[in-house]
Design an enzyme around this catalytic site. Structure first.
Site, PDB file in Angstrom:
ATOM      1  N   ASN A   1       0.822  -1.247  -0.119  1.00 19.06           N
ATOM      2  CA  ASN A   1      -0.033  -0.055   0.014  1.00 19.06           C
ATOM      3  C   ASN A   1       1.048   1.262  -0.013  1.00 19.06           C
ATOM      4  O   ASN A   1       0.580   2.180  -0.566  1.00 19.06           O
ATOM      5  CB  ASN A   1      -0.940  -0.097   1.267  1.00 19.06           C
TER       6      ASN A   1
ATOM      7  N   ASP B   1      -5.648  -3.045  -3.202  1.00 13.12           N
ATOM      8  CA  ASP B   1      -6.924  -3.685  -3.300  1.00 13.12           C
ATOM      9  C   ASP B   1      -6.786  -4.964  -4.526  1.00 13.12           C
ATOM     10  O   ASP B   1      -7.371  -6.052  -4.396  1.00 13.12           O
ATOM     11  CB  ASP B   1      -7.924  -2.769  -3.782  1.00 13.12           C
TER      12      ASP B   1
ATOM     13  N   GLU C   1      -5.526  -7.617   5.523  1.00 17.17           N
ATOM     14  CA  GLU C   1      -4.934  -8.669   4.607  1.00 17.17           C
ATOM     15  C   GLU C   1      -4.866 -10.072   4.996  1.00 17.17           C
ATOM     16  O   GLU C   1      -4.179 -10.835   4.748  1.00 17.17           O
ATOM     17  CB  GLU C   1      -3.424  -8.191   4.352  1.00 17.17           C
TER      18      GLU C   1
END
Length: 397
Positions: free
Chosen positions: A274, A283, A309
């Site tokens: 991220n 995503d 996650e």
């Protein structure tokens, strides 16, 4: 002998029920936004048919022949064109505006050409039956080709309704070709065939409204169930639904004699994905991991998204050795399936905690052990499996 049914009354009642159907469709347009345009077109179709039925009921009661014959037939034709347009939209197709205008204009020319002579009723019956059959057959074809046809009962009910309606008009057209008069002196000769067709024609619009309403209610219920049980991002079972299904499996008859393991699967260094590539790529990475894990698991168990996650799985095996192979295959499958992000390649790995589970009531306790196994896998270097019993210490529960 006094006729059991008065056809004028039948058509007037049909006009009223059709108008009620139009109101129902307008209510559905507000209730189910994704199909709002289709519902409004259905409503307009029923309004046109309601006016046509009213003119038909008033035929011979002071209305001009042009209005009571040509006007009725044109309005009913507009209604069936709008019904076809709405049905196509309901199942994912959007006909262009020029096609609708062309159809309405062509049908207006047809009824103008056929005229309003009462002696030409057979030709108009044949034309009406042909128009109704062709446009409704388009509806049946569109529904049968839709993805929903095979697994939604009310969709099949709608197709059956349209098919039956088309067949009645086909038979009526054949009868007109053979010279069988379903009307004499206009329309109001009370014969069993005429009364039966009048009832069908008057009540079919409200039947259509009821079937579409049931179909949309079923679709709404299905959508709500999907949202409640499915993780929106990955398409896997949601956390709550995963544990509900897991309990059902552990309580089932097939659970006897089988070995079950609860897995916690935590993607390694996911925060760095991220931070480096952005949350949209993050995503994508979650969806990618879900696909890889689901494919590797095949039919060996359940897979859900626990949160963030983290994923969870319940695997069913014939032995502990077979379970160990399945768990190792999950880890290796993820590592062997890198994901592209522009010019970069992202290799996803996971730390997996695996704990045997014996019964449905022990899931919460087993979850604590599995989470602790994941913690040990992280501290021991990541991209590995830690099974219950391989740890130096057990968590307090």
């Amino acid at each position: 002998m006094t006729a059991l049914f008065d056809l004028r009354t039948i058509f007037l009642v049909g006009a009223c029920t059709t108008a009620l159907g139009a109101m129902a469709f307008m209510g559905l347009a507000r209730m189910y936004r994704p199909a709002a345009t289709a519902m409004r077109h259905y409503a307009l179709a029923l309004v046109a048919m309601a006016i046509g039925l009213t003119l038909l009921a008033l035929r011979g009661a002071g209305l001009s022949d042009w209005l009571s014959y040509g006007g009725t037939n044109w309005l009913v034709s507009v209604g069936i064109v709008l019904t076809t347009d709405a049905t196509l939209r309901l199942f994912g197709r959007t006909p262009p505006l020029w096609l609708f205008v062309g159809q309405v204009t062509g049908l207006g020319a047809l009824w103008g050409w056929l005229g309003s002579d009462p002696d030409g009723v057979s030709e108009r019956v044949l034309a009406t039956s042909a128009v109704q059959f062709v446009w409704v057959a388009v509806c049946v074809h569109a529904i049968r080709r839709s993805d929903a046809y095979g697994h939604q009962p009310y969709v099949r009910t709608l197709a059956t309704f349209f098919a039956g309606y088309a067949m009645v008009h086909l038979l009526r057209g054949i009868a007109a070709l053979m010279g069988v008069h379903s009307a004499a002196g206009g329309v109001f000769t009370p014969s069993p065939a005429q009364v039966g067709f009048g009832l069908l024609f008057a009540l079919s619009p409200i039947a259509l409204a009821m079937i579409v309403q049931m179909m949309l209610h079923a679709r709404i219920s299905g959508e709500l169930h999907r949202r409640a049980t499915t993780d929106e991002l990955t398409g896997l079972h949601s956390r709550r639904h995963f544990f509900e299904l897991s309990r059902e499996r552990l309580r089932g008859r097939r659970a006897a004699g089988a070995v079950h393991h609860l897995l916690m699967i935590d993607l390694d260094h996911f925060k760095s994905v991220n931070d480096r590539f952005g949350h949209s790529v993050g995503d994508r990475a979650l969806r990618h991991a879900a696909r890889v894990l689901k494919k590797a698991l095949k039919n060996s168990g359940l897979l859900g998204r626990y949160g963030g996650e983290e994923f969870c799985a319940l695997i069913r095996s014939s032995s502990h050795a077979d379970a160990n192979r399945t768990i190792d295959e999950l880890r290796r499958a993820l590592e062997a399936a890198p994901m592209r992000a522009g010019p970069s390649t992202i290799v996803l790995t996971a730390s997996i905690g695996a704990v045997p589970v014996d019964d449905a009531e022990s899931l919460e306790r087993v979850l604590v052990h599995a989470d602790y196994c994941v913690y040990r896998a992280k501290t021991e270097g990541r991209n590995r499996v830690v099974r219950s019993g391989e740890m130096l210490a057990e968590p307090a529960v």
